[in-house]
Structures are given as C-alpha cells and as structure tokens.
Design a protein around this motif. Structure first.
Motif, PDB file in Angstrom:
ATOM      1  N   PHE A 176       1.627 -46.323  17.323  1.00 12.71           N
ATOM      2  CA  PHE A 176       2.250 -47.802  17.141  1.00 12.71           C
ATOM      3  C   PHE A 176       2.628 -47.344  19.082  1.00 12.71           C
ATOM      4  CE2 PHE A 176       2.331 -51.968  15.936  1.00 12.71           C
ATOM      5  CZ  PHE A 176       0.983 -51.510  14.775  1.00 12.71           C
ATOM      6  N   ALA A 177       3.910 -45.788  18.846  1.00 13.07           N
ATOM      7  CA  ALA A 177       4.736 -45.323  20.187  1.00 13.07           C
ATOM      8  C   ALA A 177       4.294 -44.442  20.502  1.00 13.07           C
ATOM      9  CB  ALA A 177       5.993 -44.173  18.594  1.00 13.07           C
ATOM     10  N   GLU A 178       3.143 -44.246  20.717  1.00 16.62           N
ATOM     11  CA  GLU A 178       2.324 -43.300  21.146  1.00 16.62           C
ATOM     12  C   GLU A 178       1.125 -44.078  21.803  1.00 16.62           C
ATOM     13  OE1 GLU A 178       0.333 -39.809  18.690  1.00 16.62           O
ATOM     14  OE2 GLU A 178       2.127 -38.988  18.904  1.00 16.62           O
ATOM     15  N   ASN A 179       0.640 -45.345  21.557  1.00 24.79           N
ATOM     16  CA  ASN A 179      -0.417 -46.097  21.872  1.00 24.79           C
ATOM     17  C   ASN A 179      -0.059 -47.326  22.437  1.00 24.79           C
ATOM     18  OD1 ASN A 179      -3.242 -44.513  20.948  1.00 24.79           O
ATOM     19  ND2 ASN A 179      -2.174 -44.247  19.388  1.00 24.79           N
ATOM     20  N   VAL A 180       1.022 -47.549  22.736  1.00 14.40           N
ATOM     21  CA  VAL A 180       1.309 -49.006  22.615  1.00 14.40           C
ATOM     22  C   VAL A 180       2.721 -48.858  23.627  1.00 14.40           C
ATOM     23  CG1 VAL A 180       2.127 -51.183  22.239  1.00 14.40           C
ATOM     24  CG2 VAL A 180       0.651 -49.778  21.125  1.00 14.40           C
ATOM     25  N   PRO A 181       2.173 -49.840  25.010  1.00 14.45           N
ATOM     26  CA  PRO A 181       3.719 -49.263  25.887  1.00 14.45           C
ATOM     27  C   PRO A 181       4.879 -50.188  25.920  1.00 14.45           C
ATOM     28  CG  PRO A 181       1.483 -49.871  26.609  1.00 14.45           C
ATOM     29  CD  PRO A 181       0.801 -49.877  25.389  1.00 14.45           C
ATOM     30  N   GLY A 182       5.278 -48.774  26.078  1.00 11.10           N
ATOM     31  CA  GLY A 182       6.723 -49.857  26.466  1.00 11.10           C
ATOM     32  C   GLY A 182       7.614 -49.946  24.657  1.00 11.10           C
ATOM     33  N   VAL A 183       7.073 -48.901  23.871  1.00 10.09           N
ATOM     34  CA  VAL A 183       7.405 -48.904  21.627  1.00 10.09           C
ATOM     35  C   VAL A 183       7.694 -47.945  21.308  1.00 10.09           C
ATOM     36  CG1 VAL A 183       6.700 -49.237  19.536  1.00 10.09           C
ATOM     37  CG2 VAL A 183       5.526 -50.740  21.790  1.00 10.09           C
ATOM     38  N   ASP A 184       8.977 -47.544  20.980  1.00 10.00           N
ATOM     39  CA  ASP A 184       9.787 -46.325  20.779  1.00 10.00           C
ATOM     40  C   ASP A 184       8.788 -46.201  19.345  1.00 10.00           C
ATOM     41  OD1 ASP A 184      10.944 -46.214  23.087  1.00 10.00           O
ATOM     42  OD2 ASP A 184      13.174 -47.153  22.236  1.00 10.00           O
ATOM     43  N   TYR A 185       9.514 -45.076  18.326  1.00 11.76           N
ATOM     44  CA  TYR A 185       9.081 -44.680  17.494  1.00 11.76           C
ATOM     45  C   TYR A 185       9.772 -46.026  15.907  1.00 11.76           C
ATOM     46  CZ  TYR A 185       8.112 -42.354  12.710  1.00 11.76           C
ATOM     47  OH  TYR A 185       7.727 -42.174  11.992  1.00 11.76           O
ATOM     48  N   THR A 186       9.285 -46.432  15.463  1.00 15.97           N
ATOM     49  CA  THR A 186      10.024 -47.198  14.137  1.00 15.97           C
ATOM     50  C   THR A 186       9.212 -47.448  12.774  1.00 15.97           C
ATOM     51  OG1 THR A 186      10.734 -49.335  13.726  1.00 15.97           O
ATOM     52  CG2 THR A 186       9.483 -49.091  14.985  1.00 15.97           C
ATOM     53  N   ASP A 187       9.543 -46.623  11.879  1.00 16.66           N
ATOM     54  CA  ASP A 187       9.051 -46.989  10.757  1.00 16.66           C
ATOM     55  C   ASP A 187       9.771 -47.904   9.987  1.00 16.66           C
ATOM     56  OD1 ASP A 187      11.406 -46.374   9.860  1.00 16.66           O
ATOM     57  OD2 ASP A 187      10.153 -44.048   9.030  1.00 16.66           O
ATOM     58  N   ASN A 188      10.483 -48.965  10.421  1.00 20.47           N
ATOM     59  CA  ASN A 188      10.650 -50.477   9.996  1.00 20.47           C
ATOM     60  C   ASN A 188       8.785 -51.385  10.162  1.00 20.47           C
ATOM     61  OD1 ASN A 188      10.930 -52.879   9.972  1.00 20.47           O
ATOM     62  ND2 ASN A 188      13.364 -52.670   9.802  1.00 20.47           N
ATOM     63  N   VAL A 189       8.325 -51.584   8.623  1.00 21.71           N
ATOM     64  CA  VAL A 189       7.033 -52.149   8.329  1.00 21.71           C
ATOM     65  C   VAL A 189       7.818 -53.502   9.175  1.00 21.71           C
ATOM     66  CG1 VAL A 189       5.738 -53.101   6.981  1.00 21.71           C
ATOM     67  CG2 VAL A 189       6.587 -50.882   5.900  1.00 21.71           C
ATOM     68  N   ASP A 190       8.665 -53.865   9.228  1.00 29.29           N
ATOM     69  CA  ASP A 190       9.088 -55.156   9.440  1.00 29.29           C
ATOM     70  C   ASP A 190       8.446 -55.994  11.224  1.00 29.29           C
ATOM     71  OD1 ASP A 190       8.783 -57.147   7.755  1.00 29.29           O
ATOM     72  OD2 ASP A 190      11.045 -57.134   6.996  1.00 29.29           O
ATOM     73  N   ALA A 191       9.536 -54.529  11.397  1.00 32.92           N
ATOM     74  CA  ALA A 191       9.257 -54.227  13.370  1.00 32.92           C
ATOM     75  C   ALA A 191       8.520 -53.387  13.535  1.00 32.92           C
ATOM     76  CB  ALA A 191      10.335 -52.854  13.125  1.00 32.92           C
ATOM     77  N   LEU A 192       7.232 -52.876  13.212  1.00 38.98           N
ATOM     78  CA  LEU A 192       6.310 -52.516  13.298  1.00 38.98           C
ATOM     79  C   LEU A 192       4.518 -53.917  13.905  1.00 38.98           C
ATOM     80  CD1 LEU A 192       5.762 -49.530  11.302  1.00 38.98           C
ATOM     81  CD2 LEU A 192       5.400 -49.617  13.882  1.00 38.98           C
ATOM     82  N   ILE A 193       5.496 -54.984  12.189  1.00 37.58           N
ATOM     83  CA  ILE A 193       4.135 -56.028  11.913  1.00 37.58           C
ATOM     84  C   ILE A 193       5.176 -56.652  13.489  1.00 37.58           C
ATOM     85  CG2 ILE A 193       3.773 -58.283  11.064  1.00 37.58           C
ATOM     86  CD1 ILE A 193       3.469 -56.429   8.622  1.00 37.58           C
ATOM     87  N   GLN A 194       6.111 -57.000  13.631  1.00 36.20           N
ATOM     88  CA  GLN A 194       6.679 -57.837  15.322  1.00 36.20           C
ATOM     89  C   GLN A 194       5.870 -56.978  16.558  1.00 36.20           C
ATOM     90  OE1 GLN A 194       7.028 -61.220  14.922  1.00 36.20           O
ATOM     91  NE2 GLN A 194       7.619 -60.702  13.155  1.00 36.20           N
ATOM     92  N   ILE A 195       5.631 -55.853  16.763  1.00 43.79           N
ATOM     93  CA  ILE A 195       5.343 -55.754  17.585  1.00 43.79           C
ATOM     94  C   ILE A 195       3.823 -55.542  18.110  1.00 43.79           C
ATOM     95  CG2 ILE A 195       4.687 -53.268  18.420  1.00 43.79           C
ATOM     96  CD1 ILE A 195       6.573 -51.641  17.368  1.00 43.79           C
ATOM     97  N   GLY A 196       2.943 -55.897  16.798  1.00 43.30           N
ATOM     98  CA  GLY A 196       1.630 -55.514  16.590  1.00 43.30           C
ATOM     99  C   GLY A 196       1.258 -57.147  16.988  1.00 43.30           C
ATOM    100  N   ARG A 197       2.479 -58.007  17.346  1.00 44.98           N
ATOM    101  CA  ARG A 197       1.995 -59.252  16.348  1.00 44.98           C
ATOM    102  C   ARG A 197       2.571 -59.215  18.024  1.00 44.98           C
ATOM    103  NH1 ARG A 197       1.965 -62.865  11.724  1.00 44.98           N
ATOM    104  NH2 ARG A 197       2.691 -64.946  13.060  1.00 44.98           N
TER     105      ARG A 197
END
Lengths: 260, 481
Positions: free
Chosen positions: B177-198
């Motif tokens: 996510f951090a490498e491919n989604v623009p403007g996203v910082d590294y997080t391995d919090n699963v809820d945060a990752l899902i929110q980014i995707g959504r």
C-alpha cells in the motif's frame, strides 16, 4: 465416513488376506495378527495363492492392470467366511472399489459384491465382530496411534484401534497434532511428488514425536513404511543410533501386551 | 477508443514447473507455517459451524441432490434462464472460450466508450484473464474485493478462490500500500489498511463506466442472479456504474429459488465458517422506469470453457456440482504444504486438480492430477459430495494409461502416456496375477535383500531404503506348520 457393517455371528473360521506389503515387508505383523485371531478360538486360513489387492495400479490410473490382479484374488475365498485384512487401505480397495472396478463384467461384479460384503479390517473385526476386550499384561507405557486415511474415510474404522488401545489400562494413548491428516504416503504419490510427500511425512513424524510417546502403532503397514522410513532416515541424518520413533503394527503391540 | 486487439491468449501451463514451484514453497519455513496457520483457522471456523455430524451429513446429501437435479436438466434450464432473463431486460451472451468471453465484455465496454471497469470478486473473470485483456484494449480494470485488490496491486494471481491474498502477511500488504497507493504512509494496522482501500475504491465506484461481477447461483424460474459477498463491494459494482456485466460458468444454474437457501447455507458455512454472508444480492433486472438507481443495462455472460466436456461424461459431470466454497483447499494436506500459486491454475487445490483438465486439457495439467495422496479429506468436507479422489483416479487413467485415442472423453487424453511406464505396470500385473510368478519374485526379493540399492529414486530422498524381510509371511507360516 461409512459406518462399519453390523456385526455378524462370531465365525469359527476366517480367511486372512495378508496384503503384499505385510507378506514381503512386515511378515511379523501378519504372524501376530494371525496368532491373535487364533488366540480367540478362530481358525485362520491363509490362501497360498494370494498376492496383492491391485490398489497400486488402480490409484495410479491403470485400471486394466488392477483388474487383472484383483480378478485373481476374487477366486481365493470360496467359503462364506469373513476375510480379515490387516490394512484399512487394502481392505478399502477390496470392499469399496472392487464392485466399481468390475462394474462392466457381470460375473466378476457379482463375485466382487459377494466378497466385498465379507471384507473386514483387522481392528474392526476384533471390536465389532469378536467384541474383544484385550487384557493388559504389560508395563505402563505411552503410545501414539496413527490411523490411515482409508481406515478413517473409506472404511470408517479409525475408532476401533483407539478402542482396543483404550482397553489396555496400563497404556496411555497420546494425542498428536493434526491426527486426521495424511502421512503423505499415497502409494505412487510418494515417488511422483516426492517434495510434497516428503513435507507431509516430515510434519507427521514431528507431530508423532512431539507427543513424547515411546512408539507409534498403526493398523496400516503402508503408512508405517513411510513414517518409520522417514523417522529412521532422520535418525541417520542426525547420527542417532537408537530409533527416535520406533513403531509397529497394532497387531504386534496388542499381542505383546496381552501375552502373559 | 482503441481498436480491437489481437485475441489475448491464455498462458496457463501448470504441469511445466509444478514440482519446482511446489518445492520452493515446501522449502520455505515461513510460507509453510503461514499456510498451515491460515488453513487451521479456516478448518476450525468451518468445524464450529457443523457441530452435529448427522445434520452436516443430511445437508451435504441435500446439497448433492440439488446440484445433481439441476445438472441433469442443464440444457433445458439454460434455455429457460435465457428466456427469463431476457424477459426481465437482462441481455444474455454465450461464450465458448475465454477469448470469446473477453471479446463480448470488451465489446460492451467499447459500445459505452468505457475507460474504467470496477470488478467484484469473480473467479470466472480470473479464468478468462479479463484484466489482461482489458488492459490490452486500453480499459482499466480495478479489483474492488479487498483480497483481489491486494493481489492486483502486487501484480499476482489469487492463491485461494475465497481468500485471494491469503499468502500475504499484513506487513507485506502494508508495504504494498505504501509503495503503490499515492499519499499513503506505511501502516500495518489492519483496520487502517482496510480504510485506505475503501477510500480509494469508493472514488472509483463513482467514476467507473462498467461494474463487473461473478454469479453464485443463477435462478432459471425467476431470472435472478444471486451474488454472495462480505464487503459490500459486490453490491457497489452491480448498482453504482451505469452498466453491470455478470459472468459465470454454465453450471452455476438452479431451477428454483427454493434451491438457493440450502446451497447458500452450505456455501458460507463451508467457505468461511459464517452462518450467512454479510451481503446477499439478488439481481433480476436493470433499472426500471421510475426507479432512482441501479444500472441501466445488465448483461450476463455464460462461459463454457471446457465445462460441456466434463458434462458429457456421467462420472466427470460430478465436477460441475461445485459451488466454489474452497473447503477442499482448506482441508487439503497438499494445498496446505504448497499454497495456491504452485498449481499454476486459476482454481488451485483439489477442485482445481479436477476442473482445470477440462479447461486447459490434460497436456497442460497431467502433472497436477498426480499431486494427491488420495487421502480423501477433500471429498469428506465437500458440501455437495463431489467424489474428488475418485475423479482424480479417473483423470490419471485418462492421462496415463493409454496412448491418445481417436474419440477421447477429454482433451489431451493420453498426454502422459509412456510406453515404458505402461510396460512396467503390465509386468507388475503379470507377476501379481500369477501366484507362481509372485512366489518366485518375492522369494528372490527376500533372498537378495542384501542387494537392495541404498538409493531407491525419490523414495530415499527422505526415507531409508525399502528392504524385503528375510522371510515372507508365507514362509513363516510354513515353518510354523
């Protein structure tokens, strides 16, 4: 899982179909199974002409070759006695696959159906036909039981071995992780896909050893060949002289425990 | 709009390199552990759904008979489905091959001058490699199921039919996510990752010209497409864009609405151990006059891709009973060891081994049909009682036992035939059907046991050599008298 068949009356005589693996590689297990049956007052008949159930060819995709070998076995058990087989896998072949194998051959199909109704896996026969409760004369020990996939899923007889061991009151039966999982033998699978088969038997031996049991017992010599073969290989690799996981057929273990 | 491209060619050749791919995973302790953990979790979730063995058995029998009932009437039901859907305003398309299916879908896209297609989870779209075909045609195809989205970001294929990204750790996903989604910082919090995707996907649902989905059950009597999902993305794909294209295999059909509840219950309980999925969509028409939302066009693409070959044979037809729950993979000791990618097919695991030969031919899949110990765990858990081990034995026969014949039941019949191997089995049968030859051969074996080679091919890669006992059982019995 298919339920074990309803117990018939206690027979005076049985046939013993040893299987080619027992005849050639585990003859002691065959002798012990026969001795145990005889100790229960049963006359055991060993048709000299017997060879192999035909399963190796059948599961490898060579049904014609399997049929030739199986057809030979069909003729060996003329009397209406039970046929006791010390292997869930070979028993499963004769009981459940023979009728399919001969589906297109009316004469042999009828013979196969008659025979399949009389096929008993060894521990199933002891428990459900003879109603045997072994009496323990050995010292306290811990064993672990490996049940074959065929015994479990084809014959539905994975509980009878456990029941017999449960009757031995000085024997503790350890519980291994992922008990119902295949040991990775699978006949020609073990040589056609050695990487996957090797990983499976490695995990199985680890799980069996992790119980701390002194030995593994099983009612299937195919699995034992694989499990003990890997355990011994590992011992060699790691320079152990004493086997870290000895094992034997359940018939040998039962005979020893019940002998005075 | 781009001109039509050269037809996209499938590049599945699973037999080539299968053992090497399997070995890579088997030799990787991290992957071994992670697949084991994931499969254990799924097995325990399923087991908790079926505490009563008798209830499970009767449900499985019901599932089996519903599927067999409908397969027995398949040609008729397909006609009825088409008539009913057409009457409902849904356009029906027939595709024999993946290329045809892609051409139909891309044709619809071109008519609408589509730039972006959002996709709900569809294994059939993976089967035809729609994303590649769309890309080649200049149309963006974006996966909206979280697992599929992850796999797409990583430029991979799903490794499981229900949980496409099950081979990935949350740390790997975080990095992705951090490498491919623009403007996203590294997080391995699963809820945060899902929110980014959504968040990313939400915008795309608004933007998309086409929504694509699979189908779990197509009901002939009502002309209804049923879609099972958990994330709501399927409902977004089928309602937000102006055009909805559904794609499914021809076998996913049931005659009656009353056939759906038992199959749905078996599906969700077997797949993820859920009583019921979070979403269950039933689509029976495009937007009607006066309605405020929903797509103005709905299409259904019915794909054959080898299914009619399986259908034509009474035994092989059972393959088509599958409702794609994935329980066979979760319980498979081989899948657990090697994961989904090693198979090199769209559908991995036991179901993959029996369905892929119809899609890709036995030439490409002969290596897969040997990759089973026939332990029977798959058949034991299958919610519609597909006798997977029995079908594997049949496929081995089709692949290995005879040279290619004129009118084979399967494409690639005899592809694995070897004169030498067949001669070995003939020799084996000659010995084992003859008591005298058997006696001689085994007697020699027991006498010459000292000459047994210390290397016995693949057997001794992890085992000590097999050695006949000094005396056979028959010798011991003779001595005893």
């Amino acid at each position: 899982m298919k339920p074990a068949q309803s117990p018939p009356a206690r027979p005076s005589d049985v046939y013993f179909f040893a299987t080619c693996v027992v005849d050639q590689f585990f003859p002691g297990a065959g002798m012990d199974a026969i001795t145990l049956l005889e100790s229960q007052g049963i006359r055991v008949h060993f048709p000299e002409e017997q060879t192999c159930c035909g399963q190796p060819a059948y599961t490898s995709g060579f049904p014609d070759e399997a049929r030739k070998v199986a057809a030979h076995q069909l003729t060996l058990f003329p009397n209406e006695w039970p046929v006791v087989v010390p292997s869930g896998s070979c028993a499963g072949m004769m009981k459940h696959h023979y009728p399919t194998l001969f589906a297109a051959d009316p004469i042999r199909k009828a013979q196969a159906e008659k025979l399949s109704a009389r096929i008993y896996e060894f521990t199933d026969f002891l428990v459900n036909v003879l109603g045997w409760h072994p009496e323990d004369h050995g010292d306290a020990c811990t064993v672990v039981l490996h049940t074959s996939c065929s015994a479990r899923r084809e014959m539905g007889v994975h509980l009878t071995g456990r029941k017999l061991l449960g009757d031995l009151h000085k024997v503790t039966v350890a519980q291994q992780d992922h008990e119902s999982e295949c040991c990775g033998f699978g006949g020609t699978f073990s040589v056609k896909q050695p990487e996957i088969s090797g990983a499976m038997v490695e995990d199985k031996v680890k799980a069996l050893k992790a119980t701390g049991a002194e030995r593994v017992v099983s009612a299937d010599c195919g699995c034992l060949m694989n499990i003990l073969g890997h355990a011994a290989w590992k011992d060699r690799q790691e320079g152990r002289a004493k086997p870290s996981l000895p094992g034997e057929h359940i018939a040998s273990f039962l005979l020893r425990r019940t002998s005075k | 709009m781009n001109a039509p491209q050269t037809p996209h060619t499938l590049h599945f050749m699973p037999s080539a390199g299968f053992r090497a791919r399997a070995k890579d995973v088997v030799d990787n302790p991290f992957l071994r552990q992670s697949f084991r953990g994931a499969m254990d979790f799924l097995m325990s979730k399923r087991a908790a759904q079926f505490p009563d063995a008798e209830e499970l058995e009767s449900l499985r029998t019901l599932g089996e008979s519903i599927r067999q009932y409908n397969l027995a009437r398949l040609p008729d039901l397909l006609e009825r489905l088409e008539a009913r859907l057409t009457a409902n305003g849904i356009q029906v398309h027939w595709a024999e091959t993946p290329d045809e299916a892609n051409e139909i879908i891309l044709g619809i896209c071109r008519r609408h001058e589509a730039k972006l297609m959002v996709k709900g989870k569809s294994m059939v779209s993976e089967e035809i490699e729609l994303n590649h075909a769309a890309e080649a045609a200049g149309i963006g195809a974006l996966e909206s199921d979280m697992g599929e989205y992850i796999v797409q970001l990583a430029d991979e294929k799903p490794s499981h039919i229900i949980m496409p990204a099950i081979h990935k750790t949350k740390e790997q996903i975080a990095k992705l996510f951090a490498e491919n989604v623009p403007g996203v910082d590294y997080t391995d919090n699963v809820d945060a990752l899902i929110q980014i995707g959504r968040r990313v996907l939400r915008e795309k649902f608004q933007e998309a010209d086409i929504g694509l989905s699979g189908v779990n059950f197509a009901v002939a009597e009502t002309g209804t497409l049923c879609l099972v999902e958990n994330e709501g993305n399927g409902r977004m794909c089928t309602t937000a864009p102006p055009v909805h294209i559904a794609i499914t295999g021809i076998e996913k059909i049931v005659e009656k609405l009353e056939h759906v509840p038992p199959l749905l219950s078996l599906l969700t309980r077997s797949a993820t151990g859920q009583n019921i999925s979070t979403y269950f969509n039933m689509i029976s028409s495009p937007r009607k006059p006066g309605e405020k939302d929903g797509p103005s066009e709905v299409h259904l693409v019915l794909l054959d891709n080898g299914r009619s070959q399986a259908y034509a044979d009474e035994q092989l037809r059972k393959t088509l009973q599958c409702i794609r729950c994935g329980a066979c993979m979760n319980h498979c000791p081989v899948y657990t060891r090697i994961g989904g990618h090693a198979y090199g097919t769209t559908y991995p695991g036991p179901i993959g081994k029996i369905i892929s030969p119809h899609m890709l031919g036995l030439e490409a899949t002969k290596g897969l049909v040997t990759a089973s110990s026939l332990c029977g765990a798959c058949g034991e858990v299958c919610p519609v009682k597909i006798p997977i081990p029995e079908l594997l034995i049949r496929l081995r026969e089709e692949a290995f036992s005879a040279p290619p014949r004129a009118n084979p039941a399967m494409r690639g019949q005899g592809a694995g035939y070897s004169g030498l191997i067949s001669a070995v089995w003939r020799g084996w049968a000659a010995v084992y059907r003859s008591p005298s030859l058997y006696r001689v051969a085994t007697w020699m074996g027991s006498r010459l046991r000292g000459l047994v080679p210390s290397r016995q091919g693949a057997w001794t890669s992890v085992r000590v050599p097999l050695k006949p006992a000094p005396k056979r059982l028959r010798d011991m019995l003779k001595e005893r008298g």
